[in-house]
Motif scaffolding. Structure first.
Motif, PDB file in Angstrom:
ATOM      1  N   VAL A  51       0.975  -0.634   0.296  1.00 36.49           N
ATOM      2  CA  VAL A  51      -0.061  -0.180   0.123  1.00 36.49           C
ATOM      3  C   VAL A  51       0.790   1.445  -0.044  1.00 36.49           C
ATOM      4  CG1 VAL A  51      -1.827   1.784   1.449  1.00 36.49           C
ATOM      5  CG2 VAL A  51      -1.947  -1.174   0.472  1.00 36.49           C
ATOM      6  N   ALA A  52       1.785   1.018   1.005  1.00 44.60           N
ATOM      7  CA  ALA A  52       2.993   2.506   0.839  1.00 44.60           C
ATOM      8  C   ALA A  52       3.855   2.598  -0.122  1.00 44.60           C
ATOM      9  CB  ALA A  52       4.090   2.383   1.844  1.00 44.60           C
ATOM     10  N   GLU A  57       3.518   6.415  -5.582  1.00 50.35           N
ATOM     11  CA  GLU A  57       3.184   6.455  -6.555  1.00 50.35           C
ATOM     12  C   GLU A  57       1.669   7.607  -7.476  1.00 50.35           C
ATOM     13  OE1 GLU A  57       5.597   5.493  -9.169  1.00 50.35           O
ATOM     14  OE2 GLU A  57       6.358   4.065  -7.032  1.00 50.35           O
ATOM     15  N   LEU A  58       1.065   8.027  -6.423  1.00 55.08           N
ATOM     16  CA  LEU A  58       0.220   9.003  -6.702  1.00 55.08           C
ATOM     17  C   LEU A  58       0.086  10.317  -7.035  1.00 55.08           C
ATOM     18  CD1 LEU A  58      -2.623   7.770  -4.277  1.00 55.08           C
ATOM     19  CD2 LEU A  58      -1.843   6.126  -6.212  1.00 55.08           C
ATOM     20  N   GLN A  59      -0.006  10.617  -7.712  1.00 55.49           N
ATOM     21  CA  GLN A  59       0.529  12.422  -8.366  1.00 55.49           C
ATOM     22  C   GLN A  59      -0.591  13.305  -8.372  1.00 55.49           C
ATOM     23  OE1 GLN A  59       2.904  11.979 -12.156  1.00 55.49           O
ATOM     24  NE2 GLN A  59       3.780  10.858 -11.475  1.00 55.49           N
ATOM     25  N   ALA A  60      -0.088  14.430  -8.233  1.00 58.92           N
ATOM     26  CA  ALA A  60      -2.142  15.157  -7.984  1.00 58.92           C
ATOM     27  C   ALA A  60      -2.598  14.961  -9.472  1.00 58.92           C
ATOM     28  CB  ALA A  60      -1.540  16.748  -8.164  1.00 58.92           C
ATOM     29  N   VAL A  80      -5.638   1.329  -1.840  1.00 60.40           N
ATOM     30  CA  VAL A  80      -6.012   2.319  -3.329  1.00 60.40           C
ATOM     31  C   VAL A  80      -5.304   1.456  -5.054  1.00 60.40           C
ATOM     32  CG1 VAL A  80      -3.105   3.075  -3.181  1.00 60.40           C
ATOM     33  CG2 VAL A  80      -5.227   4.765  -3.646  1.00 60.40           C
ATOM     34  N   ASP A  81      -6.455   1.978  -5.610  1.00 61.70           N
ATOM     35  CA  ASP A  81      -6.472   1.667  -6.950  1.00 61.70           C
ATOM     36  C   ASP A  81      -6.569   2.947  -7.953  1.00 61.70           C
ATOM     37  OD1 ASP A  81      -5.762  -1.549  -7.111  1.00 61.70           O
ATOM     38  OD2 ASP A  81      -7.979  -0.635  -5.487  1.00 61.70           O
ATOM     39  N   VAL A  82      -5.852   2.951  -8.842  1.00 58.45           N
ATOM     40  CA  VAL A  82      -5.772   4.301  -9.761  1.00 58.45           C
ATOM     41  C   VAL A  82      -6.776   4.124 -10.553  1.00 58.45           C
ATOM     42  CG1 VAL A  82      -4.201   5.301 -11.450  1.00 58.45           C
ATOM     43  CG2 VAL A  82      -3.174   4.887  -9.533  1.00 58.45           C
ATOM     44  N   VAL A  83      -7.893   4.559 -11.031  1.00 56.77           N
ATOM     45  CA  VAL A  83      -8.725   4.813 -12.006  1.00 56.77           C
ATOM     46  C   VAL A  83      -8.211   5.078 -12.744  1.00 56.77           C
ATOM     47  CG1 VAL A  83     -11.110   4.899 -12.685  1.00 56.77           C
ATOM     48  CG2 VAL A  83     -10.497   4.744 -10.207  1.00 56.77           C
TER      49      VAL A  83
END
Length: 209
Positions: A51-52, A57-60, A80-83
């Motif tokens: 998860v970390a 890797e999450l960006q604005a 968390v999953d990127v849509v």
């Protein structure tokens, strides 16, 4: 007692603390539209494991589905999953603004309106972006910062493309959203580019980035 919640969120980055990610809720069942874009600051400093890695890797701009665990009113990521890998980019003090933005502002001025929008098209006549201009505010209000920190959501502008244009929905075709504050113009620009991997985004970055 801990509680977990599931939701869809827009990532806005880390405006307050490097160990704290700002999410904007984009769940909207239509019953509470004023509450649709609530901000949530999520602690990432104590997240570990896969998860970390995913959170790092999450960006604005990214659209995500997330499960949050609330402990003493402080949320943390459980999953968390990127849509959609949409990106937000903010450029302040830009010069040499493109003509479509100036023309759109001239229409707003002619209508004595505080904002105006239009669809832009490629040289092949295909819709390639939704362009919005907003009058700069006097006094303490700062539209540029309000868009960047989520006080004024960009979400309604992004959703108009899904609802009104013949382009694939965002999960199939991630967007690139540019917020530009010109150095010498009386307005602010929000440009929702329909293809994150297209020619237009490269032009915008090379010109203003």
């Amino acid at each position: 007692m801990d509680m977990t919640t599931d939701g869809r969120y827009r990532v806005l980055g880390r405006p307050r603390d490097p160990d704290e990610l700002l999410l904007i809720s984009v769940d909207d069942d239509g019953d509470h539209p004023l509450d649709a874009y609530e901000p949530t600051y999520v602690d990432t400093g104590s997240t570990d494991g896969d998860v970390a890695d995913a959170v790092e890797e999450l960006q604005a701009g990214m659209l995500v589905d997330a499960t949050l665990e609330w402990t003493d009113s402080d949320p943390q990521f459980v999953a968390v999953d990127v849509v959609a890998e949409t990106v937000f980019e903010f450029y302040d003090g830009v010069t040499g603004l493109f003509e479509a933005a100036k023309e759109t502002w001239m229409v707003a001025e002619g209508d004595n309106a505080p904002m105006h929008g239009r669809v832009t098209k490629s040289t092949d006549g295909e819709p390639n972006g939704a362009l919005y201009v907003f009058a700069k505010q006097s006094g303490a209000q700062d539209l540029f910062e309000e868009f960047r920190n989520g006080m004024r959501p960009l979400e309604p502008l992004i959703r108009r493309a899904d609802e009104g244009e013949s382009v694939p929905p965002e999960p199939e075709q991630p967007r690139a959203v540019f917020v530009l504050r010109p150095a010498d113009e009386p307005f602010l620009v929000v440009y929702v580019v329909f293809r994150r991997d297209g020619v237009l985004i490269k032009t915008m970055r090379s010109t203003y980035g």
